[in-house]
Design a protein around this motif. Structure first.
Motif, PDB file in Angstrom:
ATOM      1  N   VAL A 140       0.859  -1.180   0.000  1.00  0.00           N
ATOM      2  CA  VAL A 140       0.000   0.000   0.000  1.00  0.00           C
ATOM      3  C   VAL A 140       0.895   1.229   0.000  1.00  0.00           C
ATOM      4  CG1 VAL A 140      -1.743   1.281   1.277  1.00  0.00           C
ATOM      5  CG2 VAL A 140      -1.793  -1.215   1.279  1.00  0.00           C
ATOM      6  N   VAL A 141       0.629   2.156  -0.915  1.00  0.00           N
ATOM      7  CA  VAL A 141       1.323   3.439  -0.934  1.00  0.00           C
ATOM      8  C   VAL A 141       0.256   4.514  -0.760  1.00  0.00           C
ATOM      9  CG1 VAL A 141       2.902   4.958  -2.177  1.00  0.00           C
ATOM     10  CG2 VAL A 141       3.040   2.482  -2.510  1.00  0.00           C
ATOM     11  N   GLY A 167       7.815  -0.415   3.709  1.00  0.00           N
ATOM     12  CA  GLY A 167       7.912   1.029   3.895  1.00  0.00           C
ATOM     13  C   GLY A 167       9.176   1.459   4.607  1.00  0.00           C
ATOM     14  N   HIS A 168       9.875   0.510   5.231  1.00  0.00           N
ATOM     15  CA  HIS A 168      11.093   0.870   5.946  1.00  0.00           C
ATOM     16  C   HIS A 168      12.331   0.226   5.334  1.00  0.00           C
ATOM     17  CE1 HIS A 168       8.780   3.225   8.680  1.00  0.00           C
ATOM     18  NE2 HIS A 168       7.879   2.257   8.597  1.00  0.00           N
ATOM     19  N   VAL A 169      12.217  -0.092   4.050  1.00  0.00           N
ATOM     20  CA  VAL A 169      13.395  -0.357   3.231  1.00  0.00           C
ATOM     21  C   VAL A 169      14.007   0.995   2.861  1.00  0.00           C
ATOM     22  CG1 VAL A 169      14.172  -1.208   0.979  1.00  0.00           C
ATOM     23  CG2 VAL A 169      12.538  -2.544   2.329  1.00  0.00           C
ATOM     24  N   ILE A 170      15.321   1.121   2.998  1.00  0.00           N
ATOM     25  CA  ILE A 170      15.992   2.388   2.682  1.00  0.00           C
ATOM     26  C   ILE A 170      16.150   2.516   1.164  1.00  0.00           C
ATOM     27  CG2 ILE A 170      18.054   3.793   3.042  1.00  0.00           C
ATOM     28  CD1 ILE A 170      16.442   3.264   5.597  1.00  0.00           C
ATOM     29  N   LEU A 186      11.415   4.208   2.447  1.00  0.00           N
ATOM     30  CA  LEU A 186      10.435   4.406   1.374  1.00  0.00           C
ATOM     31  C   LEU A 186       9.253   5.220   1.880  1.00  0.00           C
ATOM     32  CD1 LEU A 186       9.564   3.800  -1.537  1.00  0.00           C
ATOM     33  CD2 LEU A 186       8.505   1.685  -0.679  1.00  0.00           C
ATOM     34  N   GLU A 187       8.786   4.963   3.098  1.00  0.00           N
ATOM     35  CA  GLU A 187       7.654   5.723   3.638  1.00  0.00           C
ATOM     36  C   GLU A 187       7.982   7.195   3.801  1.00  0.00           C
ATOM     37  OE1 GLU A 187       4.803   3.895   6.382  1.00  0.00           O
ATOM     38  OE2 GLU A 187       5.452   5.397   7.843  1.00  0.00           O
ATOM     39  N   ALA A 188       9.231   7.505   4.131  1.00  0.00           N
ATOM     40  CA  ALA A 188       9.642   8.899   4.315  1.00  0.00           C
ATOM     41  C   ALA A 188       9.812   9.630   2.993  1.00  0.00           C
ATOM     42  CB  ALA A 188      10.939   8.958   5.110  1.00  0.00           C
ATOM     43  N   VAL A 218       9.499   3.391  -5.352  1.00  0.00           N
ATOM     44  CA  VAL A 218       8.732   2.186  -5.045  1.00  0.00           C
ATOM     45  C   VAL A 218       9.293   0.993  -5.828  1.00  0.00           C
ATOM     46  CG1 VAL A 218       6.475   1.074  -5.288  1.00  0.00           C
ATOM     47  CG2 VAL A 218       6.636   3.402  -4.371  1.00  0.00           C
ATOM     48  N   GLY A 219       9.600   1.205  -7.097  1.00  0.00           N
ATOM     49  CA  GLY A 219      10.181   0.133  -7.895  1.00  0.00           C
ATOM     50  C   GLY A 219      11.523  -0.334  -7.359  1.00  0.00           C
ATOM     51  N   ARG A 220      12.300   0.586  -6.806  1.00  0.00           N
ATOM     52  CA  ARG A 220      13.602   0.240  -6.231  1.00  0.00           C
ATOM     53  C   ARG A 220      13.425  -0.702  -5.042  1.00  0.00           C
ATOM     54  NH1 ARG A 220      16.900   5.435  -5.288  1.00  0.00           N
ATOM     55  NH2 ARG A 220      16.645   5.355  -7.562  1.00  0.00           N
TER      56      ARG A 220
END
Length: 298
Positions: A140-141, A167-170, A186-188, A218-220
């Motif tokens: 979810v984004v 969301g907490h993958v850098i 990712l969330e930030a 997001v793709g990363r």
């Protein structure tokens, strides 16, 4: 395998979705069809009890006039969480809030709770575009960024039930500070509030460059997860991703193609979720059915 649980021919569950922007509840029958629902904004700046009171008002509205036999309550909520206690980063008033216990007592139903993106993974594998797939990521984004992982036909939980928190993958080393305490998550970088902080505009007014950058980030993250877990499908929902539409998904796929260069991850796809706005509540229903041991839910 033991005896499988038996359910009456006509049964339903109470589905509850808790987000940083809105609260929703619905009666959902075993086929995954929403019979009635209610939605309200999540109170801003309210204390813990005020948020719960608003949630119960939505639940009461969804149950008004209900004549289905309810067998459980399923909840999708932002994380992190453990042992029924929730601390969603996008609802600051709730820190170790006993949501599962409070709902179980209020609704007088067995209550099961999962991260909202894990609930989405159940929904998309049950009634959406991942039906029949044994390995995939659902994410979810939106106000936040979360994910759920299905591997070998099974939803992964992790030690405290938080597996899949993409969301907490850098994605940007030394990037924007995140509510979790790290930088460049990712969330930030890609959530709705993050986009507004960085650009001064709400996501609905994002420029093409912002849309492309968000898709790329997001793709990363998705590509990295596909490399890690031998996945070939990512299903994406949420108001930001679905609102940005085709340019977002094109940029995300381009980045997945760039990142996924291993023989087993090459060709991985990132696609819009199939259930659209129904996904969170269908997913919450899936949480309830899974908690009861229903065989039609992973």
């Amino acid at each position: 395998m033991g005896d499988q649980p038996k359910f009456p021919a006509v049964t339903a569950v109470l589905a509850v979705d808790v987000g940083g922007t809105k609260l929703a509840a619905a009666v959902v029958v075993r086929e995954g069809v929403i019979m009635r629902q209610a939605v309200a904004p999540t109170p801003v700046g309210a204390d813990a009890e005020a948020v719960f009171t608003a949630l119960m008002a939505v639940v009461d509205q969804a149950l008004e006039g209900n004549d289905e036999e309810l067998v459980a309550c399923g909840v999708g909520c932002g994380g992190p969480m453990a042992d029924g206690l929730v601390s969603p980063l996008n609802i600051g008033a709730w820190r170790d809030f006993p949501l599962a216990e409070r709902l179980a007592n209020a609704a007088d139903l067995p209550t099961f709770i999962e991260n909202d993106a894990k609930a989405l993974a159940l929904a998309e594998g049950w009634r959406g575009v991942a039906a029949g797939e044994r390995c995939y990521l659902a994410m979810v984004v939106s106000t936040g960024v979360g994910g759920g992982l299905v591997v070998d036909g099974r939803l992964l939980d992790g030690v405290d039930g938080n597996a899949g928190h993409i969301g907490h993958v850098i994605v940007e080393p030394e990037g924007a500070p995140c509510g979790c305490g790290a930088r460049g998550c990712l969330e930030a970088e890609a959530s709705g509030p993050a986009i507004q902080r960085a650009t001064g505009r709400p996501p609905e007014e994002a420029t093409f460059e912002t849309i492309e950058r968000t898709g790329t980030l997001v793709g990363r993250a998705v590509g990295s997860v596909c490399n890690l877990l031998d996945l070939r499908l990512a299903v994406v929902a949420g108001s930001v991703a679905l609102g940005f539409g085709e340019p977002f998904f094109r940029a995300a796929q381009d980045e997945v193609d760039r990142v996924c260069r291993l023989s087993f991850s090459r060709g991985a796809l990132i696609v819009p979720a199939g259930l659209g706005a129904k996904g969170p509540l269908v997913g919450a229903a899936g949480v309830a059915w899974r908690g009861l041991g229903a065989t039609w839910i992973r």
